[in-house]
Design a protein around this motif. Sequence first.
Motif, mmCIF file in Angstrom:
data_model
loop_
_atom_site.group_PDB
_atom_site.id
_atom_site.type_symbol
_atom_site.label_atom_id
_atom_site.label_comp_id
_atom_site.label_asym_id
_atom_site.label_seq_id
_atom_site.Cartn_x
_atom_site.Cartn_y
_atom_site.Cartn_z
ATOM 1 N N THR A 159 1.178 -1.348 0.119
ATOM 2 C CA THR A 159 0.138 -0.242 -0.255
ATOM 3 C C THR A 159 0.621 0.958 0.132
ATOM 4 N N VAL A 160 0.265 1.911 -0.408
ATOM 5 C CA VAL A 160 0.741 3.740 -0.501
ATOM 6 C C VAL A 160 0.309 4.380 0.522
ATOM 7 N N THR A 161 0.176 5.151 0.941
ATOM 8 C CA THR A 161 0.206 6.377 1.537
ATOM 9 C C THR A 161 0.986 8.139 1.406
ATOM 10 N N ILE A 162 -0.054 8.542 1.907
ATOM 11 C CA ILE A 162 -0.038 10.128 0.914
ATOM 12 C C ILE A 162 0.277 10.997 2.406
ATOM 13 N N GLN A 163 1.466 11.520 3.222
ATOM 14 C CA GLN A 163 1.523 12.683 3.831
ATOM 15 C C GLN A 163 1.424 13.932 3.241
ATOM 16 N N VAL A 164 0.960 14.433 4.036
ATOM 17 C CA VAL A 164 0.611 15.808 3.579
ATOM 18 C C VAL A 164 1.644 17.149 5.269
ATOM 19 N N LEU A 165 3.180 16.829 5.515
ATOM 20 C CA LEU A 165 3.483 17.516 6.169
ATOM 21 C C LEU A 165 3.790 19.410 6.766
ATOM 22 N N PHE A 166 3.569 19.201 7.792
ATOM 23 C CA PHE A 166 3.229 20.612 8.668
ATOM 24 C C PHE A 166 4.923 20.941 9.323
ATOM 25 N N ASP A 167 4.997 21.914 8.798
ATOM 26 C CA ASP A 167 6.582 22.703 9.647
ATOM 27 C C ASP A 167 6.627 23.474 10.773
ATOM 28 N N ASP A 193 7.028 18.168 15.025
ATOM 29 C CA ASP A 193 5.923 18.996 13.680
ATOM 30 C C ASP A 193 4.585 18.023 13.919
ATOM 31 N N ALA A 194 3.533 18.289 12.577
ATOM 32 C CA ALA A 194 2.420 17.916 12.412
ATOM 33 C C ALA A 194 2.514 17.278 10.802
ATOM 34 N N ARG A 195 1.956 16.099 10.567
ATOM 35 C CA ARG A 195 1.322 15.676 9.542
ATOM 36 C C ARG A 195 -0.323 15.065 9.655
ATOM 37 N N LEU A 196 -0.890 15.514 8.162
ATOM 38 C CA LEU A 196 -1.940 15.203 7.661
ATOM 39 C C LEU A 196 -1.934 13.173 7.478
ATOM 40 N N GLU A 197 -2.202 11.961 7.379
ATOM 41 C CA GLU A 197 -1.829 10.759 7.348
ATOM 42 C C GLU A 197 -2.858 10.156 6.628
ATOM 43 N N SER A 198 -3.228 9.676 4.647
ATOM 44 C CA SER A 198 -4.471 9.527 4.579
ATOM 45 C C SER A 198 -4.361 7.774 4.578
ATOM 46 N N LYS A 199 -5.516 7.593 4.191
ATOM 47 C CA LYS A 199 -5.681 6.149 3.992
ATOM 48 C C LYS A 199 -4.424 5.472 3.243
ATOM 49 N N PRO A 200 -4.353 4.230 3.312
ATOM 50 C CA PRO A 200 -3.373 3.103 2.580
ATOM 51 C C PRO A 200 -4.111 2.777 1.063
ATOM 52 N N HIS A 218 -7.079 9.339 -5.992
ATOM 53 C CA HIS A 218 -7.791 10.476 -5.763
ATOM 54 C C HIS A 218 -8.053 10.255 -3.885
ATOM 55 N N PHE A 219 -6.790 11.712 -3.519
ATOM 56 C CA PHE A 219 -7.532 11.778 -2.027
ATOM 57 C C PHE A 219 -7.402 12.992 -1.452
ATOM 58 N N ASN A 220 -8.515 12.414 -0.979
ATOM 59 C CA ASN A 220 -9.885 14.000 -0.267
ATOM 60 C C ASN A 220 -9.235 14.475 0.818
ATOM 61 N N ILE A 221 -8.674 15.660 0.843
ATOM 62 C CA ILE A 221 -8.663 16.091 2.667
ATOM 63 C C ILE A 221 -9.602 15.653 3.010
ATOM 64 N N ASN A 222 -9.853 15.144 4.156
ATOM 65 C CA ASN A 222 -10.915 15.361 4.954
ATOM 66 C C ASN A 222 -10.749 14.551 6.151
ATOM 67 N N GLN A 223 -11.304 15.127 7.435
ATOM 68 C CA GLN A 223 -11.277 14.215 8.573
ATOM 69 C C GLN A 223 -11.625 12.705 8.273
ATOM 70 N N SER A 224 -12.214 12.193 7.579
ATOM 71 C CA SER A 224 -12.992 10.793 7.526
ATOM 72 C C SER A 224 -11.984 10.044 6.955
ATOM 73 N N GLU A 225 -10.911 10.660 5.416
ATOM 74 C CA GLU A 225 -9.985 9.760 4.680
ATOM 75 C C GLU A 225 -8.953 10.633 5.148
#
Length: 306
Positions: free
Chosen positions: A109-117, A129-136, A148-155
Amino acid sequence: MIKFITRFVFTVFAVLLSASAVLAQNSNLYVIDSFGDHNMPGWYSGGDLSMKYSHKEDNLENGYGIISSSNKQITPNSFAGLIRKEEKLQVAENNILSVMLQGINNDMTVTIQVLFDKNNDGKYDESTDARLESKPFSMNFSGWKEAHFNINQSEFKIVSKSKDDDFSLLEMEALGIQFSFQTGKEFAASPVETGVAMISERYSKELKQETAQTDMNNGESYFTARNYPNPFNPETKINYILKNSTSVKITVYDRLGREVVVLVDESQNEGEHSVTFNAANLPSGVYFYRIKTPEMVEVQKMVFTK
């Protein structure tokens, strides 16, 4: 259908055990100094996967890359590797991140992680720091697939040492995006090779507006337009249907909205038509074709891979 999206530029894959496990195992990231023969500032790799190819004229934007473990065997239930692109970008809730992924027909699986500094020190540190992490997202398929990875609190979930961090992170400018690979228990131990073609919003305002209009039609093509194969190398056939006899113009653009070639510019009869696009002398990456008649303008996306 085209989904559009935030400004991205990216990259690649890999996946995730747990967020902390991923970065804990990969504190020794190394800079990817070259992609082919092109410098790649801001790109980092960790674990057993690395970029081994991308077209030199396209890879700094959204181009096409091969991710490979070379001859090294990747084992089941293990972190395979990651690739990170550090380039500041604005993201918002319900933005959609889109990439083209090449499947491996194996349990990975692949997971997308949006990184915040959060510390504004110009780098990502999982301890502060913190990041948002998608479902695999499963890579157990053949050929290419648009993900497609929708940035919301369920995904996406928040990964942070701080209990105070929440989705208000999206009010910050993101440091970049990371793609992390994880193998499952059914993974057949083997070397790994996959691919990615990033989709970007770096195209002209006019083309972007027309693309948005296409999306507003619920993804339905007025011209029943499809190109096959997609991704392609080096030719693809664009098939379309005219509902009446009319003048039609079909133009291909690169990801920056620059005109590449006019394929059709004439009057045509009602019915089915097709035209071939040959990209043999062009860089790999994302291209758009626009079908324009007096009644309608429609934009579709295609991906050229070498």
